[in-house]
Structure formats: C-alpha cells, structure tokens
Design a protein around this motif. Structure first.
Motif, PDB file in Angstrom:
ATOM      1  N   HIS A  39     -19.874  15.284   3.559  1.00 50.63           N
ATOM      2  CA  HIS A  39     -18.726  15.929   3.325  1.00 50.63           C
ATOM      3  C   HIS A  39     -18.091  15.388   2.375  1.00 50.63           C
ATOM      4  O   HIS A  39     -18.799  13.961   1.990  1.00 50.63           O
ATOM      5  N   HIS A  41     -14.188  15.259  -0.706  1.00 53.47           N
ATOM      6  CA  HIS A  41     -12.799  15.686  -1.322  1.00 53.47           C
ATOM      7  C   HIS A  41     -13.277  15.993  -2.558  1.00 53.47           C
ATOM      8  O   HIS A  41     -14.203  15.846  -3.379  1.00 53.47           O
ATOM      9  N   PRO A  49      -5.951  16.896  -4.534  1.00 57.66           N
ATOM     10  CA  PRO A  49      -6.928  17.811  -4.153  1.00 57.66           C
ATOM     11  C   PRO A  49      -6.936  19.280  -4.307  1.00 57.66           C
ATOM     12  O   PRO A  49      -5.758  19.861  -5.014  1.00 57.66           O
ATOM     13  N   THR A  88     -13.419  24.514   0.444  1.00 54.24           N
ATOM     14  CA  THR A  88     -12.645  23.535   0.936  1.00 54.24           C
ATOM     15  C   THR A  88     -10.968  24.409   0.972  1.00 54.24           C
ATOM     16  O   THR A  88     -11.066  24.917   1.505  1.00 54.24           O
ATOM     17  N   ASP A  91      -6.564  20.296   1.907  1.00 47.39           N
ATOM     18  CA  ASP A  91      -7.151  18.750   1.700  1.00 47.39           C
ATOM     19  C   ASP A  91      -8.245  18.699   1.003  1.00 47.39           C
ATOM     20  O   ASP A  91      -8.351  18.244   0.077  1.00 47.39           O
ATOM     21  N   HIS A  93     -11.275  19.217   1.340  1.00 43.84           N
ATOM     22  CA  HIS A  93     -12.292  18.544   1.643  1.00 43.84           C
ATOM     23  C   HIS A  93     -13.279  19.973   2.447  1.00 43.84           C
ATOM     24  O   HIS A  93     -12.963  20.953   3.023  1.00 43.84           O
ATOM     25  N   ARG A 159     -20.906  10.811   2.299  1.00 50.33           N
ATOM     26  CA  ARG A 159     -19.745  10.937   1.577  1.00 50.33           C
ATOM     27  C   ARG A 159     -20.146  11.422   0.242  1.00 50.33           C
ATOM     28  O   ARG A 159     -20.644  11.047  -0.047  1.00 50.33           O
ATOM     29  N   ASP A 161     -17.487  12.914  -2.662  1.00 48.42           N
ATOM     30  CA  ASP A 161     -16.497  13.537  -3.734  1.00 48.42           C
ATOM     31  C   ASP A 161     -16.022  14.044  -5.048  1.00 48.42           C
ATOM     32  O   ASP A 161     -17.509  13.643  -5.344  1.00 48.42           O
TER      33      ASP A 161
END
Lengths: 179, 246
Positions: A39, A41, A49, A88, A91, A93, A159, A161
C-alpha cells in the motif's frame, strides 16, 4: 516496416464508471496464508494526494509463472491472475493484497491519472536483487524510489509511495527505447 | 457484476476541496501542471533479462466479459436517447499482428454530453438508460465491436469557453504489459476537432489524425445504426518482439 502507433490520451477524470471493479485490489486468493499487503500514497508535485489515480499491477505468480489467468474482473476468490487494478481513495491511498512474485522480485506498475497524457510505468521491488540491470544503472537516491519498504513489525505488509513529480520523484520507465 | 449495475463509488469521485468551484478546465490544467514527471523516463536496459514481467501481460476471458457487455444500449430497461452507432475495428501491434482475445474497455458521455459520474457537473440531462461503459474481447483476428450512442460535446469552461469534441475513451491491452494503451477516439468531420485541447496534446498532426475514426456504412446495422471504423495499433515491445527483427 512498422505501423505508426495509435497515440495515448489522458484517462481523464471520468473513468470511474467503467474501469474500477469490486475486488480489483484483491489479487491474492481469499484467506491465502501467504498474502501480503502492498500500500501507499500517490502524490503530486506539491505533495498533495492524488485522489483520482488508477494503479494497475502485473506480476509473476509465486512459482515465477508469467502466464497469468483469466478472471481478474470477476474474481472467483481462488485463482491468482497476476493482475490487479486499484483506484486511489480520497486521500490518494491505494491498497493491494497479493502474493509475492517468484523469479525477479518486483511487480510491474502502470499509473494512470488525469493530467498525464500517457500512463507511467514503474516497478515495485519487494527485495533488492543482486545484479538487477535496471537498479544497478540508477544512482542510490533514485534507486530507492523503486524499493518497497517492509512495514516495521509486520512481515506481510509493504509500503510503496508514488511521487509523480518533484522531490523524490519516482523513477518511471521508458519502454519505447527498443522499438 | 453486470455493467448495468451501479459501479462502486470509489472515493476518487470526491472533489478535492481546492477544486470546488473551479471549472473542469482549471482542474485539468492544474493536474497537468502538478502531475507530469519533471524527469525523463529511464530507458530500460536492453536486452532485458529473460522472465522480464513487462514483456508478458494479463489475460482475460469469458469469465471477465459478459455477452452483452459490448452493447451500451442494452444495459438498462429502456433504450438510451441518442443516435445509435456501431464502433468497430482491429487491434494490432506495430507489425500488424492481431491482438487476439484481449480486453477492450470503453467509456463515454451520453448524447447530451454528460457522464454518469458524480464528478461531472455539466448541467446537461443524465439518461437513466445510459451508463456509458462497455467491454469486449477481441476475436481471433484482433477485431472488437461496440454498439452504443454517439456522445455529445461538452464544455470544459475556462476563459476561452473550451469544449471537448465528441469522443469515446478506450482502454486496451496487448500481449505485453508494455503495450498498454488508454486513449480517445473522435468522429470524422467534427468541427470542434481543431480546437479540442485534449486531442491537441498530441503534437504530431499525423498522429492526431489517427485518433479520428472513419464512417464505414458496412459496419452499421441497416435502418438502425451508422458504423464507424477505428483500427488501433499498440506500441511497445512484447515477448515476441525480443525474438523478432531488432
């Protein structure tokens, strides 16, 4: 003699009625003991975001097979298809539940979003393999943008991003070079 | 899930607070300014290693696409308003080889120029009989076919009152992940074409022209719909490309 390709155009803001589907991010079969969570962002050049990005993942099965399997759009809860599609949230995410790939330890990622004339390709490495030609060609700070980080204290969560622009900009890949 | 059911409501449909009150034009311009990477994409070192994931790609089948998913006029109890059309063509790679059994997705505005999407604030009527989303699989010769209605033009706003020419959004897969394509198809003779800022994002005039379909009466259903032909050529290397004439 090669045919000229059809040009790419932005995905725009209105794909939501057509492309996302239930279970799009549930690549791992339901209840699979080896399932992991990936996961992160998606952020723009101001660090805000990106709430309307669409992420598509393609990867090898745990046995290294890249054959894939039908059924991504109507998941049966059992078949590992190797492909996932996740929008997404507000946010910026996203969450993918998957199985770790066999063979080269990365997931291929395609990022679509309004504002991009063409989608962006990158890779999510879940470990840093020795002798990987792509990683070896990058300076350390750029290389780091392709490495998923294990979440502290959780063996099954990573994680990753995506920074579309600016400081820490993710390395995006050009696949046209060999064509 | 059948396509006629309401799509899940992903949170991406929320308007960012900073965007509220903005025109679609302003929101699009802001997205272009803040989202496009500043650094050039990194060429993947060639030749790629055996087992490179991107030279293969997802596969789809009858589990993914229902027999009526290609017909956007039959997803609801009644027929949508608008001029019925058939849009069909062939998907190939740059060597002209058909892309077989692969997923093609389509989405579009209704005949009044409005999307069935909560973010679309254009005050044109929604059509209860039109969602504007379809899917199909290419056949053994790479051919796809959709039945739908011709979408309307719609305004983006902004200082110059920009409008989008009528267009269909297409999503395509090749045999390799590198061949992924998302693009838009336009209609021949549309007077809005020269001023469409999204189409004009393609700088090369010949490439821009390849986004425009052609009227093909043979593709329509006599007495019912006109046909438009649009062939699609996917770019990017694939597994067969690595064995081919480099």
């Amino acid at each position: 003699m090669l045919l000229p390709p059809t040009p790419s155009q932005t995905i725009g803001p209105y794909y939501g009625t057509a492309l996302p589907f239930p279970g799009g991010g549930d690549a791992a079969p339901a209840g699979h003991p080896a399932a992991v969570t990936l996961h992160g962002h998606v952020r723009d050049g101001e660090g805000a975001p990106v709430p309307d990005a669409l992420l598509e993942f393609w990867q090898a099965a745990p046995d290294g097979s890249l054959a894939g399997a039908p059924g991504s759009l109507h998941r049966d809860g059992e078949t590992f298809t190797g492909w996932a599609r996740v929008p997404t949230d507000r946010d910026g995410h996203y969450v993918l539940r998957t199985l770790l790939p066999g063979g080269a330890p990365y997931l291929a990622l395609c990022v679509h979003a309004r504002g991009l004339d063409r989608h962006l390709f990158t890779r999510v490495y879940v470990t840093e393999p020795p002798g990987d030609a792509l990683l070896a060609a990058l300076p350390a700070d750029r290389r780091a943008t392709l490495l998923a980080r294990p979440e502290a204290g959780r063996r099954t969560a990573y994680r990753f991003d995506v920074q579309l622009q600016g400081d820490g900009e993710t390395v995006f890949l050009d696949w046209s070079a060999g064509d | 899930m059948a396509l006629s059911e309401p799509a899940p409501r992903p949170a991406q449909e929320q308007i960012r607070p900073t965007d509220s009150g903005d025109s679609a034009f302003a929101a699009a311009a802001r997205a272009v300014a803040l989202r496009a990477p500043l650094r050039p994409a990194v060429p993947v070192p060639m030749p790629v290693a055996p087992g490179t994931a991107e030279l293969s790609g997802p596969v789809f089948g009858t589990a993914d696409v229902g027999p009526l998913d290609h017909d956007l006029t039959r997803q609801h109890r009644g027929e949508p308003v608008g001029e019925r059309i058939v849009v069909a063509g062939r998907v190939t790679d740059r060597r002209g080889r058909p892309v077989r059994g692969q997923l093609v997705e389509l989405w579009q505005a209704n005949a009044a120029g409005r999307y069935a999407h909560p973010l679309d604030r254009h005050p044109a009527p929604l059509d209860p009989h039109f969602t504007g989303a379809g899917r199909c699989l290419t056949d053994g010769d790479g051919r796809y076919r959709f039945v739908t209605i011709r979408p309307g033009a719609y305004p983006l706003g902004g200082a110059n009152d920009a409008w989008r020419a009528a267009h269909l959004h297409f999503s395509l897969f090749g045999t390799a992940f590198t061949q992924r394509l998302v693009t838009q198809m336009y209609f021949p003779g549309d007077p809005l074409l020269p001023d469409d800022i999204i189409r004009n994002a393609v700088s090369d005039a010949a490439a821009r022209a390849r986004l425009v379909s052609a009227l093909d009466r043979a593709l329509g259903e006599p007495g019912r719909s006109l046909g438009y032909r649009w062939d699609i050529v996917l770019d990017g290397p694939s597994a067969t490309w690595t064995e081919g004439a480099r």
